[in-house]
Write an enzyme that holds these catalytic residues in place. Structure first.
Site, PDB file in Angstrom:
ATOM      1  N   GLU A  29      -3.043 -14.148  -3.503  1.00  0.00           N
ATOM      2  CA  GLU A  29      -2.316 -13.132  -2.734  1.00  0.00           C
ATOM      3  C   GLU A  29      -3.187 -12.463  -1.688  1.00  0.00           C
ATOM      4  OE1 GLU A  29       0.887 -12.445  -2.750  1.00  0.00           O
ATOM      5  OE2 GLU A  29       1.224 -13.983  -4.257  1.00  0.00           O
ATOM      6  N   GLU A  85      -0.795  -6.540   3.667  1.00  0.00           N
ATOM      7  CA  GLU A  85      -0.154  -7.707   4.276  1.00  0.00           C
ATOM      8  C   GLU A  85      -0.414  -7.671   5.782  1.00  0.00           C
ATOM      9  OE1 GLU A  85       4.271  -9.807   4.310  1.00  0.00           O
ATOM     10  OE2 GLU A  85       3.867  -8.066   3.042  1.00  0.00           O
TER      11      GLU A  85
END
Length: 283
Positions: free
Chosen positions: A87, A109
């Site tokens: 991730e 992100e």
């Protein structure tokens, strides 16, 4: 930057997540991962990711890394590290030390840090309302995303994550605490990752019909199955699943244990996302 595909989580007694009936002051992390190992596994990590932060976060979940024999506990650690490494990876094929040494690089992100992902701010059918000027894109070691998930994690962890979502990327304990929260918690009709990897979950007749099996492949299905699992997945999605598997085998090798036999979810039926949750675009 990878983003985990999270679904709406059902209400679930939090003591069953934390293991309130088995509260212990024992350090469950040190027998399976030392500070030196952590530093060697993640030499290029962001400074917010610390062994101390992981240790303090793990201590809030007494069943995490605490069920089964040492091999099972190490396998859970390898699976968990594989998911968070994928991730947050900053690796590439020719990266110094190899791409698998570049986990825990990113905290947010990357495609969304300039506010380009308003879909995450939708409350769906939940009672949570976004705070003006705040955004709820992927943050932390497991890239928790969506307003609803910030709200549910904040409620369970007693943290103001709707009001201060930046805690997920700035607090060295919360970056891991949120990841372990997701790992330990059941979701709708999905088992928790913890239940799967420790052997507590066994497939029902419906699961068996959809080729869902115990093992790391099922963990991928829980985390991001709607994108990375199933016979119809794209080549890019298969590559993402392969990245998780590569990290998993990397960590099992480092921890000197054998990996699960069923590591992929290519032939598994994935879970249908609840209509209550806004469906993120496939990556």
């Amino acid at each position: 930057m990878k983003r985990v595909l999270l679904v709406i989580l059902i209400a679930f007694p939090f003591c069953l997540i934390l293991g309130c009936n088995k509260i212990s002051t024992e350090d469950n992390l040190k027998p399976v991962l030392t500070a030196n190992q952590f530093n060697l596994f993640f030499p290029h990590r962001n400074k917010v990711y610390t062994y101390k932060g992981l240790k303090e976060a793990a201590a809030k979940f007494p069943l995490f890394l605490a069920e089964g024999d040492l091999k099972i506990r190490k396998n859970e650690l390898a699976a968990f590290l594989a998911v968070i490494a994928q991730e947050t990876t900053g690796g590439w094929a020719e990266a110094p030390g190899g791409p698998l040494s570049w986990g825990l690089v990113f905290v947010e992100e990357q495609a969304c840090i300039t506010g380009n992902c308003p879909v995450y701010n939708s409350p769906g059918r939940s009672a949570y309302l976004p705070v003006t000027g705040k955004n709820y894109y992927g943050r932390g070691a497991l890239q928790i995303s969506y307003l609803y998930n910030y709200g549910e994690a904040g409620k369970d962890l007693d943290l103001p994550l709707v009001e201060k979502p930046e805690l997920l990327s700035e607090d060295p304990v919360v970056v891991f605490e949120s990841a372990i929260w997701f790992w330990m918690r059941k979701q709708n009709n999905k088992p928790s990752c913890h239940e799967v990897i420790t052997g507590a979950w066994q497939p029902s007749a419906e699961d068996a019909a959809l080729n869902r099996k115990p093992g790391f492949g099922m963990v991928i299905n829980i985390v991001n199955g709607g994108v990375e699992c199933g016979t119809g997945r794209t080549a890019d999605a298969a590559s993402k699943a392969r990245g998780r598997i590569d990290f998993y085998k990397y960590f099992t090798s480092k921890l000197k244990i054998e990996p699960d036999l069923d590591c992929d979810c290519a032939t598994m039926g994935y879970y249908i996302m609840s209509e209550q949750a806004p469906l993120p675009p496939k990556k």
